[in-house]
Design a protein around this motif. Sequence first.
Motif, PDB file in Angstrom:
ATOM      1  N   CYS A 104       0.943  -1.224   0.076  1.00 33.52           N
ATOM      2  CA  CYS A 104       0.068   0.043  -0.168  1.00 33.52           C
ATOM      3  C   CYS A 104       0.913   1.180  -0.009  1.00 33.52           C
ATOM      4  N   GLY A 155     -10.772  -4.247   1.436  1.00 29.80           N
ATOM      5  CA  GLY A 155      -9.859  -3.631   2.141  1.00 29.80           C
ATOM      6  C   GLY A 155      -9.418  -4.004   3.630  1.00 29.80           C
ATOM      7  N   ASP A 210      -5.322  -1.106   1.592  1.00 32.82           N
ATOM      8  CA  ASP A 210      -6.531  -0.035   1.109  1.00 32.82           C
ATOM      9  C   ASP A 210      -6.950  -0.063  -0.497  1.00 32.82           C
ATOM     10  N   TYR A 214      -8.582   2.006  -1.937  1.00 28.58           N
ATOM     11  CA  TYR A 214      -8.592   3.185  -2.532  1.00 28.58           C
ATOM     12  C   TYR A 214      -7.130   3.869  -2.467  1.00 28.58           C
ATOM     13  N   GLN A 215      -5.972   3.102  -2.498  1.00 28.31           N
ATOM     14  CA  GLN A 215      -4.837   3.814  -2.303  1.00 28.31           C
ATOM     15  C   GLN A 215      -4.368   4.538  -3.665  1.00 28.31           C
ATOM     16  N   THR A 233     -10.445  -1.431  -8.057  1.00 25.75           N
ATOM     17  CA  THR A 233     -11.809  -1.277  -6.962  1.00 25.75           C
ATOM     18  C   THR A 233     -13.190  -1.044  -7.516  1.00 25.75           C
ATOM     19  N   THR A 275     -11.197   1.996   4.440  1.00 27.68           N
ATOM     20  CA  THR A 275     -10.455   2.822   3.576  1.00 27.68           C
ATOM     21  C   THR A 275     -10.069   4.067   4.450  1.00 27.68           C
ATOM     22  N   LYS A 276      -8.892   4.572   4.166  1.00 30.14           N
ATOM     23  CA  LYS A 276      -8.544   5.982   4.718  1.00 30.14           C
ATOM     24  C   LYS A 276      -8.390   6.826   3.463  1.00 30.14           C
ATOM     25  N   VAL A 280     -12.914   7.174  -2.237  1.00 27.80           N
ATOM     26  CA  VAL A 280     -13.948   6.424  -2.203  1.00 27.80           C
ATOM     27  C   VAL A 280     -15.452   6.984  -2.897  1.00 27.80           C
TER      28      VAL A 280
END
Length: 361
Positions: free
Chosen positions: A79, A134, A138, A140-141, A150, A168-169, A173
């Motif tokens: 990641c 996730g 992640d 949404y890296q 994704t 996710t962070k 998203v």
Amino acid sequence: MPDGAHYPLAQKGRGAVSNPHVRFETQVAEAFDDGWGSLVEDIPPLRTELTREAAKSALTYNDSPDIGFDRSLNPYRGCEHGCVYCFARPSHAYVGLSPGLDFETKILFKPDMPEILARELSKPGYVPKPVTLGANTDPYQPVERTQGLTRRILEVLERFNHPLSIVTKGAGVLRDLDILARMAKKNLVRVCVSITTLDARLARVMEPRAASPVRRLEAVRQLSAAGVPVAVLAAPMIPGINDAELERIVEASARAGADSAGYVLLRLPHELKQIFEEWLHQHFPDRAAKVLALVRQTRGGKLYDSTFGQRQSGEGVYAGVLGQRFQLAVKRAGIGQRMWAKPLDCSQFNGRADDRQLALL
């Protein structure tokens, strides 16, 4: 390393400061100073490398008693967010790469995962249960912006009416808010946004390439406004680093629209012990010893204890007080402390969603 020992230098935009030995390798290479200061000289910035990985299967199953799901999807290994505390780092050793800088600079991606997932969901004996996207790294890296894996996986899950949770962070998203909003109307999706700190400067050091705390709270706000159930995970709580922010994170998340929250105490399995200690001495040398001592208090005198039922929340006085603080914080904020008490709906699953497409082949 003992106090007073040499610690590697941090690289701008990266979390780990070294590449620890891969625990499965039989040979170890050690750096040494050649007399010209080679161990302390500036290192050229590391670029992210992407490598295609052929996926043998899409769904990964687990039977862990303290994880709230039995299957997950991970389109990426490694990641680029570079979170120094990431419990997934040691998994990079399974492909012969270091959990340190390799984990955040050598990313493996599985371009055929969406198609494999569709085949697995189409199998006659498949029994649907919520899948987590996730759980390891992640979805949404940063590399998702160019790969779009994704997004393609979400399209498959929507087509099959398959329930899922996303962890996710990444503010990315919001790109898929159209799909998530449609699935939310059918009670098929929930999103968990990880918020470790509200301090932008601390976030830049702990998780250098993740979305800023402000952007994550905005993601919570927009998801909630679109009708998507969203929880916030204050994780990990690191003694002496970000633990004082627990109540503020819960309060800010509630104001942004989160309907529930959770927390996890810092976990340091395998090589992560060395990675975290090096990072501490690099960025917080004045309190490194104190932080490590507090961590040991929560892990029976060790830096990590993998015992089920304790690995997420720890033990001892400090861990107990942290748990009490969290319970009081969610009560004051008026949100749930049980992450998503309402179960997702598995009854709408359509395992024959691709029959018409397959008939054309």
